[in-house]
Design an enzyme around this catalytic site. Structure first.
Site, PDB file in Angstrom:
ATOM      1  N   SER A1033     -19.415  -0.384   5.879  1.00  0.00           N
ATOM      2  CA  SER A1033     -20.734  -0.801   6.375  1.00  0.00           C
ATOM      3  C   SER A1033     -21.392   0.223   7.291  1.00  0.00           C
ATOM      4  CB  SER A1033     -20.609  -2.132   7.116  1.00  0.00           C
ATOM      5  OG  SER A1033     -19.730  -1.997   8.216  1.00  0.00           O
ATOM      6  N   LYS A1076     -22.672  -9.687  12.883  1.00  0.00           N
ATOM      7  CA  LYS A1076     -23.334  -8.431  13.237  1.00  0.00           C
ATOM      8  C   LYS A1076     -24.727  -8.691  13.836  1.00  0.00           C
ATOM      9  CE  LYS A1076     -20.964  -5.775   9.647  1.00  0.00           C
ATOM     10  NZ  LYS A1076     -21.107  -5.037   8.382  1.00  0.00           N
TER      11      LYS A1076
END
Length: 1150
Positions: A1033, A1076
């Site tokens: 990511s 996140k």
């Protein structure tokens, strides 16, 4: 001396030929000497007179024994007359010839009756000439054959033998005199030598020996075994037995006097036998010893002492005899060897008239011996030293005492009374005491007190030191006192044993009596029809249980067979309990029994909201599941799997589902499970076999439609005894669990009505076939708003009540909870938050008790306590480790017991007026300093080469992760630091390759042909190196950091991004968006660049409260990312020509 012997024996052989025919080898050897001529210088009568005088001296010395057993004995002196100087042989033959002629004239009438004897005597002479001695056994057999023809000579021999006696101090104890005519032997008392200066020392262990009591001793040393056998063969079966000081040692040789006690016993070897302890082990000898008296070691004989000694016999010679008799004459230690006088008398060499006439002749006195050496009866085993132990010993005598002493007689009377008491308590002592009493009358007991003391020591089981002290004691009173103490200890031990035996017998008799009465009571009740026996009652109970169950036909058949088998088994049979347990389990399974289910949706919503806050998607899925069950009437074939980080409430969700449906709940964990038998059960053939967890669950909940929660299904293991994950396939497969087969029950069980709910933290470790059978429900973490509500509605009230502060005014302000969530508990779950809230209330309770003191909160009165238990004191030191002034309690001391009670303690009530406030300012006093200090590493504009990424941590929370890149002179290498995983390293390589390949388009180089970064090294670092980082990511953030460095353009710190990149610039979706985004919201990020493929996940799972204030930019390639990050810079105007943007990204802002 040789001519004297020759003359005497030759004359006797002529006068009594028949008698000599029955003599052993050395007597027949004298006949051969008779043929030798006598010296011419002196007459025969002179030698006869000299021999008479010497016979008296020899007889006084005890050189020979009685002649009545002379047939069995042989001369000890091995020197043969034929081994002399061969140069004088001719002269001796001539002298022997003359002597024989003179004797022959006197004994002519007797020659005719002994012709056969002379033939055998000639054979003996030939054997003697060749140096071979005839054995005494052969001579005895020959004597028995000729006894019929020599009755007159035998009578004379026995008559003369009866008048002689053995004076040898080392004679055999078994020597006896034969009766006249040799018709039988009378039994006589063994003759034990009074003094025995040198013995073979045998060390013993365990117990010392006492005179008068047999003992078997095992010897394993081959040299010692050889020495004992030689002692028996030579007629000296005597040894000394001494106790070893070290009871653990097992030696047959005494190497030093320090090894053994100084005082031992002089023993006679009565019998020996050999034995083999096992294959490959040496042969051992067991000797039965009979101790006679106490002896003391004077000296341990060494090989050097043996080599320096003179002849080990008592030899006395005059100088005249030495001149006349040059040959050595060794005295015999053998018993019953006839003296010279007895031989002369038996042979009849000199008539009685001549003896009477010569009695008046004055015989010369023998010369005094010049040197006398100590007797050594065991010199024939001296060659085995030092492999055996030989010691010089002396007798240990008793000190003089008065037999009529009142003290001695009183002690002896006490000993006898103690003996009687022990004999009454322990039958094993009766035989020894009775044997001693039979051999000693009451008067003899008081005459020999030392024997009574020895008997007391023998029967006692005291330690070796006390027994050895009795053996070494020479004072009669002291020995009796010591023996009395030992015997008193035996009496106390015997009384204790008798008491224990009596108590055990009493208990056994009581139990037996109760058993008999119970059996009679059962028989009476059975006859009256009031009650059946235990077996019949058990069978009736099984039948009653089975009648209430809806067993399938196959199970009913197995039940009837096993019950019929139980009827024909005896309760004492081992198979009875196995069959009984099996039928018990078979009837414990709830066949056809189920609880009614509640599919009320409103009731389910109420229960779920009461137990959990948030988790909307999970609650919706559960309600859908219940709606289908409401319509179908069942929820068969559904296997749910709740997956999520720790502490989000997966197990509690399972409990809420069971409460909402009205089902029974059973939970078991398979984390770390390695045995298939835990799922499938054990075979009945194993000891302690039992069914698996599913059957145990059905037995406990007593219904066949419970909710079974299988916890930690992602942590299941496998080992040598099977793979439990594979065993779960049958149980969790809706197509197979209708006929689940347990190894113990061995009948099909329907598990289709059971609702299985599994929990897992990650799905990657669950085997694929098992994961395919489950319906996964993702349980993500809670956002800050959800945590606030959970803390206020659930966690805080529970912690307050658990701390005993339910009625106390304690206010935990929302600001404190918010600070607690932000700086202490950033995990997705609320488990850590619950721990901190509990800590706050515990600290508050401590402050209240400390401030109020004991006056406001006094201790309640102790309840009545009558029972006590043994106190378990921790870390008690032994006495050797005590410091001065320390003391560790011992069992039985005061304070080693504790009083116990069953009365519960009542809680104390806190006085009114106590108020506690926990705010954000004083939160530090309750939970300590913050764990997380700031949300972003760079609060101001960072330098070029720094970008902001978003990561998902292992504890289920998200984090803002800066990425730093710098360049330096080098060779074009890429260095990565920050505890990066393999996937993130590959993302860095992809990003650098993309930058190199598009260097001209990005404005890094001036032309396409220009090569870049070949002379520079690039270093990429991700701070917080102690935390492992993994995943794709960070691809977009790494690429942005590279472009920022090489174009020397700064990146806005309020912009964060996440997404995987491909080698050609595509942006791919990633996971963990909720965590996140929550981290970005907490850090104050204003713009968030995410892959466009993640938009549905954000719309569905991220709450609006979290998305508020954040601009979301959904991108699909790297160009859109770069345009958005470097918007309004010189790079944007340059890229419109070299790197044109095909499509604008989607945007969303609330």
């Amino acid at each position: 001396m040789l001519p004297i012997r020759a003359a005497v024996r030759s004359s006797s052989s002529q006068r009594c030929g028949i008698a000599t025919s029955s003599r052993p080898t050395h007597l027949t050897r004298s006949l051969s000497l008779a043929t030798r001529p006598l010296p011419k210088s002196k007459s025969l009568s002179h030698y006869i007179e000299v021999s008479r005088s010497r016979d008296g001296v020899l007889h006084q010395r005890g050189i020979h024994s009685s002649s009545r057993l002379m047939e069995k004995k042989r001369w000890v002196n091995p020197a043969s007359e034929n081994d002399k100087d061969k140069g004088k042989e001719k002269e001796k033959k001539e002298e022997g010839k003359k002597g024989s002629e003179e004797v022959e004239a006197k004994t002519q009438p007797e020659k005719e009756g002994v012709k056969e004897t002379e033939v055998e005597q000639k054979k003996e002479i030939e054997k003697d000439g060749s140096g071979e001695a005839e054995s005494s056994k052969t001579a005895e057999e020959r004597a028995k054959k000729e006894s019929s023809s020599s009755s007159s000579s035998t009578a004379r021999s026995s008559a003369s033998g009866s008048s002689s006696s053995s004076n040898n101090p080392f004679s055999l104890p078994g020597s006896s005199s034969g009766s006249g005519g040799g018709s039988g032997k009378e039994i006589v008392k063994p003759n034990i030598p009074e003094t025995y200066p040198q013995v073979l020392a045998v060390p013993i262990t365990h117990r010392p020996l006492f005179p008068g009591f047999y003992k078997a001793v095992t010897v394993r040393s081959p040299p010692v075994i050889k020495a004992i056998r030689e002692l028996q063969a030579k007629g000296q079966p005597y040894v000394g037995a001494f106790l070893l000081k070290d009871s653990n040692s097992d030696s047959d040789v005494i190497e030093s006097l320090d090894q053994v006690h100084n005082v031992g016993v002089f023993c006679q070897i009565t019998s020996c036998f050999t034995s083999n302890e096992g294959e490959g082990k040496p042969e051992s000898l067991t000797a039965v010893l009979f101790p006679h008296r106490r002896i003391k070691i004077d000296e341990l004989v060494t090989p050097g002492q043996l080599s320096s000694e003179a002849p080990l016999v008592n030899v006395s010679k005059s100088s005249a005899e030495a001149d006349e008799n040059p040959e050595g004459h060794v005295e015999s230690f053998e018993p019953d060897v006839p003296s010279v006088e007895e031989v002369r008398e038996e042979l009849g060499t000199i008539s009685r008239e001549s003896e009477e006439g010569q009695d008046q002749v004055e015989t010369p006195k023998p010369a005094e011996p010049k040197n006398t050496k100590p007797l050594s009866p065991i010199n024939f085993i001296h060659s085995l030293v030092p492999e055996i132990s030989i010691t010089n010993v002396s007798n240990v005598s008793l000190e003089p005492y008065q037999k009529d002493s009142q003290v001695i007689r009183a002690i002896m009377s006490e000993l006898i009374s103690v003996f009687k008491e022990i004999a009454q308590l322990q039958p094993m002592f009766r035989e020894q005491v009775t044997s001693f009493a039979m051999s000693n009358t009451s008067s003899q007991v008081f005459d020999e007190p030392d024997k009574l003391a020895d008997l007391a020591a023998v029967v006692s089981t005291s330690n070796l030191e006390d027994l050895q002290a009795v053996l070494e004691s020479t004072n009669v009173e002291d020995r009796l006192q010591r023996s009395l103490v030992l015997l008193k200890k035996e009496l106390i031990n015997a009384q204790l044993q008798f008491k224990i035996a009596r108590d055990v017998d009493t208990k056994i008799q009581k139990r037996q009596r109760e058993y008999y009465l119970m059996e009679q009571l059962k028989g009476i009740k059975k006859e009256l029809g009031m009650e059946s026996d235990g077996k019949d009652k058990l069978i009736e109970q099984f039948k009653e249980k089975a009648s209430k169950l809806a067993m399938p036909q196959q199970v009913r058949k197995v039940f009837d067979e096993e019950l019929n088998k139980l009827v024909h088994l005896e309760p004492s049979a081992s198979e009875f309990n196995v069959t009984r347990n099996y039928i018990d389990w078979l009837t414990q399974v709830p066949w056809g029994v189920h609880s009614p289910e509640n599919y009320d949706i409103s009731h389910a919503i109420k229960v779920l909201d009461e137990d959990h806050y948030g988790l909307k998607d999970v609650k919706d899925r559960i309600l859908e599941f219940m709606a289908v069950g409401k319509l179908r009437g069942s929820v068969e074939g559904k296997i749910l799997c709740l997956a999520g980080p720790p502490g989000v409430g997966k197990t509690s969700i399972g409990k809420s589902i069971a409460r909402a449906l009205g089902r029974q709940f059973f939970r078991f964990s398979v984390g770390g499970l390695t045995d298939v038998a835990e799922i499938k059960g054990h075979r009945r053939t194993y000891i302690g076999a039992m069914p698996g967890k599913p059957v145990q669950a059905l037995k406990k909940v007593a219904t066949e439609n419970p909710l079974i929660l299988i916890d930690e299904v992602d942590k299941i293991s496998k080992a040598y005894n099977g793979d439990p994950a594979s065993a779960l396939l049958e149980m969790l497969d809706p197509e197979q669990n209708k006929s689940f087969l347990d190894h113990y029950l061995d009948v099909p069980i329907d598990l289709s009505r059971v609702l299985f709910v599994c929990t897992a933290n990650v799905l990657e470790t669950i085997p694929g076939p098992l994961l395919d059978r489950m319906e996964v429900l993702e349980v993500s973490g809670y956002v800050s708003a959800e945590k606030m509500n959970i803390a206020e509605k659930y966690l805080s009230p529970q912690a307050k009540e658990a701390s005993g502060l339910k009625e106390v005014d304690i206010d935990l302000e929302p600001g404190a909870i918010e600070a607690l969530i932000r700086y202490y508990c950033r995990e997705s779950g609320v488990r850590n938050l619950k721990k901190h809230i509990d800590k706050i209330y515990r600290k508050a309770a401590f402050k209240i008790v400390s401030n109020l003191g004991e006056e406001a909160l006094p201790e309640p009165k102790e309840p009545d306590m009558t029972e006590t238990v043994e106190a378990q004191e921790p870390d008690i030191k032994p006495a050797s480790e005590h410091l001065p002034g320390e003391h560790s309690p011992s069992p039985g001391d005061a304070g080693t017991t504790k009083h116990v009670t069953t009365v519960p303690r009542e809680p104390l009530k806190v006085p009114e007026g106590v108020h506690v406030r926990i705010t954000q300012e004083n939160l530090r006093d309750y939970v300590g300093p913050p764990i997380y200090h700031k949300d972003r590493l760079y609060t101001s504009s960072p330098p070029a080469g720094v970008s902001t990424g978003l990561g998902y941590l292992g504890n289920g929370s998200g984090a803002v992760m800066p990425i730093e890149v710098t360049a330096m002179p080098g060779k074009g290498n890429l260095q990565l630091t920050g505890k990066l995983g393999e996937v993130i390293r590959e993302s860095a390589q992809i990003a650098l390759s993309y930058v190199k390949s598009n260097a001209y388009s990005l404005g890094i180089t001036k032309s396409d042909n220009e090569v870049t970064l070949n002379d520079r090294d690039v270093h990429l670092h991700m701070p917080e190196g102690g935390i492992g980082k993994e995943g794709p990511s960070a691809g977009t953030a790494i690429l942005t950091a590279f472009v920022s460095l090489f174009t020397k353009t700064k990146v806005d710190p309020d912009v964060a991004m996440t997404g995987e990149i491909s080698l050609l610039g595509q942006v791919l979706p990633v996971g963990g968006l909720k965590e996140k985004i929550l981290a970005a919201h907490r850090a104050g990020i204003k713009k968030l660049i995410v892959p466009i493929a993640c938009k549905p996940d954000i719309d569905e799972n991220v709450p609006l409260s979290v998305k508020k204030g954040i601009e979301f930019v959904f991108v699909e390639d790297v160009k859109q990312v770069l345009y958005e990050v470097f918007k309004g810079t010189e790079n944007e105007s340059r890229w419109r020509e070299t790197l044109p943007l095909e499509r604008q990204p989607e945007r969303e802002k609330l």
